[in-house]
Design an enzyme around this catalytic site. Sequence first.
Site, PDB file in Angstrom:
ATOM      1  N   ARG A   1       0.851  -1.186   0.000  1.00 20.14           N
ATOM      2  CA  ARG A   1       0.000   0.000   0.000  1.00 20.14           C
ATOM      3  C   ARG A   1       0.887   1.236   0.000  1.00 20.14           C
ATOM      4  NH1 ARG A   1      -3.284  -2.885  -1.532  1.00 20.14           N
ATOM      5  NH2 ARG A   1      -5.386  -3.300  -0.762  1.00 20.14           N
TER       6      ARG A   1
ATOM      7  N   ASP B   1       4.970  -0.244  -6.748  1.00 23.47           N
ATOM      8  CA  ASP B   1       3.784  -0.626  -7.510  1.00 23.47           C
ATOM      9  C   ASP B   1       2.561   0.084  -6.938  1.00 23.47           C
ATOM     10  OD1 ASP B   1       2.443  -2.178  -9.537  1.00 23.47           O
ATOM     11  OD2 ASP B   1       1.593  -3.385  -7.910  1.00 23.47           O
TER      12      ASP B   1
ATOM     13  N   GLU C   1      -2.316   7.493  -5.025  1.00 24.02           N
ATOM     14  CA  GLU C   1      -2.573   6.853  -6.316  1.00 24.02           C
ATOM     15  C   GLU C   1      -4.025   6.923  -6.761  1.00 24.02           C
ATOM     16  OE1 GLU C   1      -3.357   2.197  -5.711  1.00 24.02           O
ATOM     17  OE2 GLU C   1      -1.368   2.794  -5.059  1.00 24.02           O
TER      18      GLU C   1
ATOM     19  N   HIS D   1       0.091  -0.330  -9.809  1.00 29.37           N
ATOM     20  CA  HIS D   1      -0.630  -1.262  -8.939  1.00 29.37           C
ATOM     21  C   HIS D   1      -1.079  -2.497  -9.727  1.00 29.37           C
ATOM     22  CE1 HIS D   1      -2.964  -1.196  -4.893  1.00 29.37           C
ATOM     23  NE2 HIS D   1      -2.656  -2.430  -5.229  1.00 29.37           N
TER      24      HIS D   1
END
Length: 356
Positions: free
Chosen positions: A238, A262, A267, A299
């Site tokens: 996260r 990622d 985001e 992600h």
Amino acid sequence: MKLAVFSVKPYDKVYLTQAAEHDPDSGGKIEIEYHEFALSSETVSLATGASAVCVFVNDTLTEDVLTSLHSRGVRAILLRCAGYNNVDIKTASRLGLFVANVPAYSPEAVAEFAVALVQTLNRNTHRAYNRVREGNFALDGLLGRTLHGKTVGIVGTGKIGVAFARIMQGFGCELLAYDPFPNPDFNKYGEYTTLEDLLSRADVVSLHCPLLPPTRHIINEASLRLMKEGAMLVNTSRGGLIDTKAVIAALKKQQLGGLALDVYEHESAFFYNDHSGTIIEDDDLMRLTTFHNVLVCGHQAFFTAEALGEIAGATIRNLTDFVHGRTCQNSLVQSSEEQGAAPTLRARSDTIPIRI
């Protein structure tokens, strides 16, 4: 049973539709309504008439949204992901809502992607790829390090953390882990230690823990100072686990040798959508993309056919457990209907937060 699904992409429709059609308990009676929009206070009206909603990581389920959902007849919240930091669990419990997630889906998918990030960043294959496409075969600036014999620190040893450990052991790495609730499955791969010791010794630090108040900004200015100079940091969990501004400062000072993300703490405004034709106004995100030793992905660590199938299947099973009044092993909040009494929070060993 009408299910309203938010933040839908084409692949979500394919796998959720297949799961609903093939689930033996659904009886083909689940009516699914798909919405490309994220669930928020502005879009909650789209859930009118639904008994359950299905949401993803960037949907917002605050107190006002949950209250509005409840007033519209929604009684079940289905998360097609493991993390639930975007859900006001206490409000859900107070309202008697059923809430369930998908705590484990192809942990190897995320672990393998974390390893791919380590390999790419370490050996500069992303830079080599771009060079060769321009006819440049020079090796200057592409020097990497042999992973064999290096120390890898794993923060969080749930299913994904252990899967990552298993792969990295295959490279011949020494493995350290930090988790206040040790997982015996990790013992065959390495040793547990304190977070401070792990950060000071590891050549690679990989984060595999949930985002909860105790873990928010677990990587910050102070913890970055503890890290070995030139170490690599990887985050496939996260975005909020990392203080972005502190990481940028560490990269500029060359304290941090590399960063692979990622996920990103802000985001939700960008990930899963195409912004190539617009100006991205997030200065921190754009600054990260200017470093040659930083990788940022959108992600996608979970994004395999196997994982999507498992997520969809578990989501539909959670729904049918709710419909049939069965105890759901994935429930975060049991509804009053499910347990025949006042709603309660359920604690599970795989969702216990790392406490700093």
